[in-house]
Design a protein around this motif. Structure first.
Motif, PDB file in Angstrom:
ATOM      1  N   UNK A 142     -15.064  10.675 -14.570  1.00 27.24           N
ATOM      2  CA  UNK A 142     -14.744  10.992 -13.533  1.00 27.24           C
ATOM      3  C   UNK A 142     -14.760  10.113 -12.187  1.00 27.24           C
ATOM      4  N   UNK A 143     -13.514   9.929 -11.568  1.00 26.97           N
ATOM      5  CA  UNK A 143     -13.759   8.874 -10.451  1.00 26.97           C
ATOM      6  C   UNK A 143     -14.057   9.535  -9.160  1.00 26.97           C
ATOM      7  N   UNK A 144     -14.613   8.616  -8.231  1.00 24.61           N
ATOM      8  CA  UNK A 144     -14.765   9.303  -6.902  1.00 24.61           C
ATOM      9  C   UNK A 144     -13.709   9.155  -6.076  1.00 24.61           C
ATOM     10  N   UNK A 145     -13.412   9.551  -4.977  1.00 25.56           N
ATOM     11  CA  UNK A 145     -12.449   9.403  -3.864  1.00 25.56           C
ATOM     12  C   UNK A 145     -12.217   7.778  -3.474  1.00 25.56           C
ATOM     13  N   UNK A 146     -13.473   7.292  -3.244  1.00 26.80           N
ATOM     14  CA  UNK A 146     -13.183   6.051  -2.849  1.00 26.80           C
ATOM     15  C   UNK A 146     -12.858   4.825  -4.204  1.00 26.80           C
ATOM     16  N   UNK A 147     -13.011   5.197  -5.195  1.00 26.13           N
ATOM     17  CA  UNK A 147     -12.450   4.470  -6.378  1.00 26.13           C
ATOM     18  C   UNK A 147     -11.067   4.599  -6.413  1.00 26.13           C
ATOM     19  N   UNK A 148     -10.422   5.368  -5.858  1.00 26.11           N
ATOM     20  CA  UNK A 148      -9.030   5.678  -5.880  1.00 26.11           C
ATOM     21  C   UNK A 148      -8.335   5.069  -4.639  1.00 26.11           C
ATOM     22  N   UNK A 149      -9.142   4.657  -3.571  1.00 27.76           N
ATOM     23  CA  UNK A 149      -8.443   4.038  -2.440  1.00 27.76           C
ATOM     24  C   UNK A 149      -7.720   2.491  -2.892  1.00 27.76           C
ATOM     25  N   UNK A 150      -6.676   2.635  -2.224  1.00 27.28           N
ATOM     26  CA  UNK A 150      -5.896   1.110  -2.553  1.00 27.28           C
ATOM     27  C   UNK A 150      -5.344   0.772  -1.031  1.00 27.28           C
ATOM     28  N   UNK A 151      -5.099  -0.462  -0.923  1.00 30.20           N
ATOM     29  CA  UNK A 151      -4.504  -0.782   0.355  1.00 30.20           C
ATOM     30  C   UNK A 151      -3.753  -1.933  -0.108  1.00 30.20           C
ATOM     31  N   UNK A 152      -2.450  -1.917   0.365  1.00 27.46           N
ATOM     32  CA  UNK A 152      -1.552  -2.985   0.164  1.00 27.46           C
ATOM     33  C   UNK A 152      -0.810  -3.331   1.388  1.00 27.46           C
ATOM     34  N   UNK A 153      -0.181  -4.651   1.435  1.00 29.78           N
ATOM     35  CA  UNK A 153       0.418  -5.135   2.497  1.00 29.78           C
ATOM     36  C   UNK A 153       1.871  -5.686   1.961  1.00 29.78           C
ATOM     37  N   UNK A 154       2.870  -5.192   2.721  1.00 28.91           N
ATOM     38  CA  UNK A 154       4.153  -5.999   2.814  1.00 28.91           C
ATOM     39  C   UNK A 154       4.510  -6.543   4.226  1.00 28.91           C
ATOM     40  N   UNK A 155       5.113  -7.861   4.080  1.00 29.49           N
ATOM     41  CA  UNK A 155       5.550  -8.668   5.467  1.00 29.49           C
ATOM     42  C   UNK A 155       6.925  -8.277   5.614  1.00 29.49           C
ATOM     43  N   UNK A 156       7.348  -7.630   7.069  1.00 27.26           N
ATOM     44  CA  UNK A 156       8.728  -7.161   7.228  1.00 27.26           C
ATOM     45  C   UNK A 156       9.546  -8.144   7.646  1.00 27.26           C
ATOM     46  N   UNK A 157      10.502  -8.581   6.468  1.00 22.37           N
ATOM     47  CA  UNK A 157      11.371  -9.729   6.473  1.00 22.37           C
ATOM     48  C   UNK A 157      12.631  -8.965   7.044  1.00 22.37           C
ATOM     49  N   UNK A 158      13.539 -10.050   7.403  1.00 19.36           N
ATOM     50  CA  UNK A 158      14.962  -9.355   7.992  1.00 19.36           C
ATOM     51  C   UNK A 158      15.568  -8.454   7.233  1.00 19.36           C
ATOM     52  N   UNK A 159      15.435  -8.683   5.603  1.00 22.36           N
ATOM     53  CA  UNK A 159      16.093  -7.461   4.676  1.00 22.36           C
ATOM     54  C   UNK A 159      15.716  -6.465   4.693  1.00 22.36           C
ATOM     55  N   UNK A 160      14.440  -6.336   5.138  1.00 24.13           N
ATOM     56  CA  UNK A 160      13.843  -5.003   5.244  1.00 24.13           C
ATOM     57  C   UNK A 160      13.957  -4.067   6.428  1.00 24.13           C
ATOM     58  N   UNK A 161      14.464  -4.615   7.451  1.00 20.00           N
ATOM     59  CA  UNK A 161      15.072  -3.988   8.685  1.00 20.00           C
ATOM     60  C   UNK A 161      16.251  -3.408   8.891  1.00 20.00           C
ATOM     61  N   UNK A 162      16.452  -2.650   9.785  1.00 21.28           N
ATOM     62  CA  UNK A 162      17.410  -1.808  10.294  1.00 21.28           C
ATOM     63  C   UNK A 162      18.363  -2.503  11.503  1.00 21.28           C
ATOM     64  N   UNK A 163      19.064  -1.749  12.140  1.00 20.73           N
ATOM     65  CA  UNK A 163      19.823  -2.669  13.286  1.00 20.73           C
ATOM     66  C   UNK A 163      18.942  -2.701  14.387  1.00 20.73           C
ATOM     67  N   UNK A 164      17.852  -2.185  14.556  1.00 15.08           N
ATOM     68  CA  UNK A 164      16.681  -2.176  15.504  1.00 15.08           C
ATOM     69  C   UNK A 164      15.688  -3.050  15.462  1.00 15.08           C
ATOM     70  N   UNK A 165      15.590  -3.933  14.364  1.00 17.59           N
ATOM     71  CA  UNK A 165      14.684  -4.794  14.210  1.00 17.59           C
ATOM     72  C   UNK A 165      13.278  -4.305  13.711  1.00 17.59           C
ATOM     73  N   UNK A 166      13.396  -3.093  13.070  1.00 15.07           N
ATOM     74  CA  UNK A 166      12.165  -2.667  12.513  1.00 15.07           C
ATOM     75  C   UNK A 166      12.227  -1.979  11.243  1.00 15.07           C
ATOM     76  N   UNK A 167      11.277  -1.878  10.430  1.00 12.84           N
ATOM     77  CA  UNK A 167      11.256  -1.668   8.995  1.00 12.84           C
ATOM     78  C   UNK A 167      12.071  -0.418   8.735  1.00 12.84           C
ATOM     79  N   UNK A 168      13.113  -0.469   7.791  1.00  9.32           N
ATOM     80  CA  UNK A 168      13.673   0.935   7.271  1.00  9.32           C
ATOM     81  C   UNK A 168      12.686   1.795   6.821  1.00  9.32           C
ATOM     82  N   UNK A 169      12.978   3.062   7.348  1.00 12.12           N
ATOM     83  CA  UNK A 169      12.102   4.226   7.051  1.00 12.12           C
ATOM     84  C   UNK A 169      11.899   4.421   5.508  1.00 12.12           C
ATOM     85  N   UNK A 170      13.089   3.976   4.871  1.00 10.25           N
ATOM     86  CA  UNK A 170      13.044   4.346   3.437  1.00 10.25           C
ATOM     87  C   UNK A 170      12.082   3.378   2.785  1.00 10.25           C
ATOM     88  N   UNK A 171      12.279   1.942   3.241  1.00 15.80           N
ATOM     89  CA  UNK A 171      11.368   0.993   2.560  1.00 15.80           C
ATOM     90  C   UNK A 171       9.955   1.491   2.768  1.00 15.80           C
TER      91      UNK A 171
END
Length: 147
Positions: A1-30
């Motif tokens: 039986x796992x605890x809540x903290x054992x399921x905690x995950x943190x991940x990072x993605x650098x927002x590159x030009x191909x991740x963005x919309x016309x407004x220079x921010x990450x696509x919501x779908x991404x």
């Protein structure tokens, strides 16, 4: 039986030009895609089985994640059913130079554990564990019902 903290995950993605919309921010779908991946990993860590997305609740995009920033996704399992797992997911934009962070997105996903045939399979109970686990669980339960 796992605890809540054992399921905690943190991940990072650098927002590159191909991740963005016309407004220079990450696509919501991404961002949703990255949240779904982290959520599945949290669920699988607890279930010990393949987990598939069953439901997305309250996907709130509060702020954009600008190109050049880092999108940090955090998630953890905070409740289980017989075959389902509820996962709190949040996204933040973070300055890669300073580490300064601001929440941008908040959501609650439900995953279902499946066996090798793709049929739902039971999951173990979730143990709350430490004070940190109780704090995480309380925060998730307080926010999941809002509309």
């Amino acid at each position: 039986m796992a605890t809540i903290s054992e399921t905690f995950i943190e991940n990072r993605e650098r927002i590159q030009p191909n991740d963005t919309n016309n407004y220079g921010s990450a696509h919501g779908g991404n961002i949703m895609h990255w949240m779904d991946e982290v959520g599945a990993l949290c669920a699988m860590r607890h279930a010990g089985e393949t987990c598939v997305t069953a439901y997305v609740n309250n996907l709130d995009f509060k702020r954009p994640v600008p190109q050049g920033d880092t999108c940090v996704i955090t998630g953890y399992v905070y409740a289980t059913g017989r075959t389902s797992l509820r996962v709190r997911l949040q996204a933040f934009h973070e300055s890669p130079r300073t580490g300064e962070r601001e929440q941008t997105t908040d959501s609650y996903f439900v995953f279902v554990a499946t066996d090798e045939s793709g049929d739902p399979t039971p999951v173990p109970e979730l143990e709350v564990g430490s004070e940190r686990c109780e704090t995480l669980r309380a925060a998730a339960l307080a926010g999941e019902g809002r509309e």
